[in-house]
Design a protein around this motif. Sequence first.
Motif, short mmCIF file in Angstrom:
data_model
loop_
_atom_site.label_atom_id
_atom_site.label_comp_id
_atom_site.label_asym_id
_atom_site.label_seq_id
_atom_site.Cartn_x
_atom_site.Cartn_y
_atom_site.Cartn_z
N LEU B 243 0.83 -1.20 0.00
CA LEU B 243 0.00 0.00 0.00
C LEU B 243 0.86 1.26 0.00
O LEU B 243 0.48 2.29 -0.56
CB LEU B 243 -0.92 -0.03 1.23
CG LEU B 243 -2.04 1.01 1.29
CD1 LEU B 243 -2.85 1.00 0.01
CD2 LEU B 243 -2.94 0.74 2.46
N SER B 256 -5.74 7.81 7.82
CA SER B 256 -7.14 7.38 7.72
C SER B 256 -7.33 5.95 8.23
O SER B 256 -8.45 5.49 8.33
CB SER B 256 -7.66 7.53 6.30
OG SER B 256 -6.89 6.76 5.43
N LYS B 257 -6.24 5.28 8.57
CA LYS B 257 -6.39 3.94 9.14
C LYS B 257 -6.65 3.97 10.65
O LYS B 257 -7.02 2.97 11.23
CB LYS B 257 -5.11 3.12 8.89
CG LYS B 257 -5.09 2.51 7.51
CD LYS B 257 -4.04 1.45 7.41
CE LYS B 257 -4.63 0.20 6.87
NZ LYS B 257 -3.83 -0.97 6.96
N GLU B 259 -8.24 3.90 13.93
CA GLU B 259 -9.58 3.60 14.46
C GLU B 259 -9.38 3.19 15.90
O GLU B 259 -8.81 2.15 16.18
CB GLU B 259 -10.22 2.46 13.68
CG GLU B 259 -10.87 2.92 12.40
CD GLU B 259 -11.52 1.79 11.65
OE1 GLU B 259 -11.32 0.63 12.01
OE2 GLU B 259 -12.24 2.09 10.69
N ASN B 262 -13.71 2.78 18.80
CA ASN B 262 -14.96 2.93 18.06
C ASN B 262 -15.42 4.35 17.81
O ASN B 262 -16.45 4.55 17.20
CB ASN B 262 -16.11 2.18 18.75
CG ASN B 262 -15.99 0.70 18.52
OD1 ASN B 262 -15.49 0.29 17.48
ND2 ASN B 262 -16.40 -0.09 19.47
N ARG B 266 -11.47 8.21 11.29
CA ARG B 266 -11.60 9.17 10.18
C ARG B 266 -10.96 10.51 10.54
O ARG B 266 -11.60 11.54 10.54
CB ARG B 266 -13.06 9.35 9.81
CG ARG B 266 -13.68 8.00 9.83
CD ARG B 266 -14.85 7.77 9.02
NE ARG B 266 -14.97 6.31 8.97
CZ ARG B 266 -15.98 5.64 8.55
NH1 ARG B 266 -17.00 6.28 8.09
NH2 ARG B 266 -15.99 4.35 8.53
N ASP B 268 -8.80 12.18 8.93
CA ASP B 268 -8.17 12.81 7.79
C ASP B 268 -8.04 14.32 7.98
O ASP B 268 -7.16 14.95 7.42
CB ASP B 268 -8.99 12.57 6.52
CG ASP B 268 -9.20 11.10 6.26
OD1 ASP B 268 -9.00 10.32 7.21
OD2 ASP B 268 -9.57 10.75 5.14
#
Lengths: 402, 371
Positions: B243, B256-257, B259, B262, B266, B268
């Motif tokens: 990637l 953006s990965k 997380e 919960n 996002r 960005d």
Amino acid sequence: MKNLFACVLLLLSTVTLLSGCWDQQELTDLAFVMAMGVDKGKKEKFDVSLQVVVPASVASGQNGGGGQGSPVIVYKSSGNNLTEASRRAAKQIPRSIYYAHTKIFVISEELAKDGILDLLDALDRDAVFRTTTFVTIAKGGRAEDFIATLTNLDKIPVQKFIKTLQATERMLGENIKVSIDDILANLIDPGKEPVISAFRLTGNSKKGTTPQSVVTTKPPALVTADGLAVFKGGKLAGWLTGNEAKGAVWVMKKMQGTDINFNWEGKKDAVSTIPFISKTKISLVTKNGKPSMNVLIETSFKLSEINVPYEVTNSMSMDVIEKKTAEQIKKDVERSIHKAQSLKADIFGFGDYVHRVNPNIWKKMKGDWNAQFAKMEIHVKVDAHYRSAGKRNNPFWNDLKQ
Amino acid sequence: MEKAKISARQLFVLVVLFEMGSAILVGYPVKLKQDAWIAILLGMAGGILLFLVYYRLFLFYPNLPLTSYVQFIMGKWIGRFIGFFYIIYFAYLAARVLRDFGELLTATVYTQTPLFFLMALLILTIIYALHKGFEVLARVGELYFGVVYFIAIGGFFLLIFSGLIHLENLRPILENGLMPIFKSVLTQNLTFPFGEMVVFTMVLPYLNKPEKVKKVCISGIILSGINFTIACVINIATLGTGLFIRSPYPLLSTVSKIELANFIERLDVLFMLYLIIAGFIKVAVFTYAAIIGTTDLFQFQDHKKLTLPIGLFILLTAMMIAKNYAEHIEEGLRVVPIYVHWPFQIIIPLILLGVAYFRNRHNQQEAVSIK
């Protein structure tokens, strides 16, 4: 005066630049796609179904429970590639389709057998779609039925998927969360093949789509997690189910929690232990230029259930339980390794490991790695450590009146 | 020259933000796969050596920008000729960086907005800042430095706590030997971003304590180089080589990965914040160098008259230099480093240093007092 005029002119010119937000999207003009399913098309290559949220029925009002209708609608469309199908869906959907909140991407078994490669670039490239979206395989059914099934624990069906996946990952260890990124990384990596968690639809898929199915205590249709799908060359090559899937999850270093059951003196599955911490180490051994792998699994477990008289308080006797647990784990792991070897698919990433620690051997092997993997010797060693027995000492079986 | 004075801290902040600038977005030598970070470190070492060349030139003429002292070194007419080309060079780089940012924004968030308007908004802000003078730019840098570091450190910890960093992705180290790395250093990493320090030859005389130039700039290069290396290592460790190669903006894919728990996901927007700040500083420094060079070479009284025309010139150049992103990047990676960066960052400064050395070998004092 002149200054005032200049100021006003400047302000006006800013307005022309700032007001024209080309990319503004009003919330009420968006159709939030929560799940996307792809089936093998009848006329064209793909049948795509989109699960779109109905905001009015999901919003929880003061009088509780929100609106009446179904919380989601499923739209269908078809096309020879994903973009075509998704753009054609606009013919039915009154809002612009918004993919940023897509949580799950479901691929049907039939399509998975033909290959999933044609799906991936659209998902990888799109500026809005998240590549952290989970992918699942609809085992023995159509993806469309899966995402059309309503559920009652969570209002939005996709949440059920996600939570089921998380719960089985934590409690059973037969599934792992796989994202689009993971699949792509494993597809291009010559030393690893992808696996994807599978779900099965049980019951009546027609009845499962009506809101009535949510008001009963025995739902007519249920989506159930069911092992792992093994891919090779972008095509579905086989399944790992039950203990095989558990074994694979151990080797992939993804084990969070599971249960280990074994027989005791002829009584089937009389003892149950629950590993809660585990660590997997992989190492490469080269003997006479012939490489083999060692897998060492270390885990700590608690005793969960023992349905025979037993001296739980005696550490010597618990050593036997430790040994039995380790044996059972070893059996699961070896079965899953044999299954992967017979499919000639290195789902564990052993090739990747060889590449990292010994690039020279890897250069010779990478040409036909999957064949090399199939006949490679893999030794498994399991160390299980007993930690606790819950809130009782010896079981009541010891004192049971004869 | 403008009558501006900046402090050592402001210069340091400008150097760091400028060097990290667009490099941290698009400057990774992705062809080297998991060894990319080594090339960046070597590039940094080379960049320090190059800066010593610029620094020696600065010592000969501590009160003058490049476009002035080049006339003393090479003679009036040849010097003006070279100076003129340096102005074009700075303006061209400003346009390139502006285009980088415009392309990134249109590809990721503003997918419907025309490129021209995004770049116009950025350059108009820059024109306004530069109209107010270099001190303003330095203060803006100082203000945003904290923001950038807050974002960077926050993002770093979020990545660690999300369990995304897999250091095993960095292995095997030096799989293909050292040759590809040296080649990449010479053709890409040395010149972009480290060699771009040449633009600071135009603003070094503004420092209020000239004796601190060496310390401030070199520590700035080292800090930004280390940040850049860390960013590269994190990108490879998070994305994996596959990637990493496939992403036009690896850092965006990495961010953006994230997380976590919960709800922290996002992010960005963090990346976009950094993007706007760094883009602003980098384009502004290049634009300012072009403006002040023109002021100096053509003997304008006031640089303010030039900010708008040169700014618009850069905006239009940015629109015209490439017809699409593929062409822009190909020029940036294959043509510009060798045919543009090498002459302006390495060859000409070395010749200037040689000639200046022979001109001034008898008495250094005289050289300094030439005005």
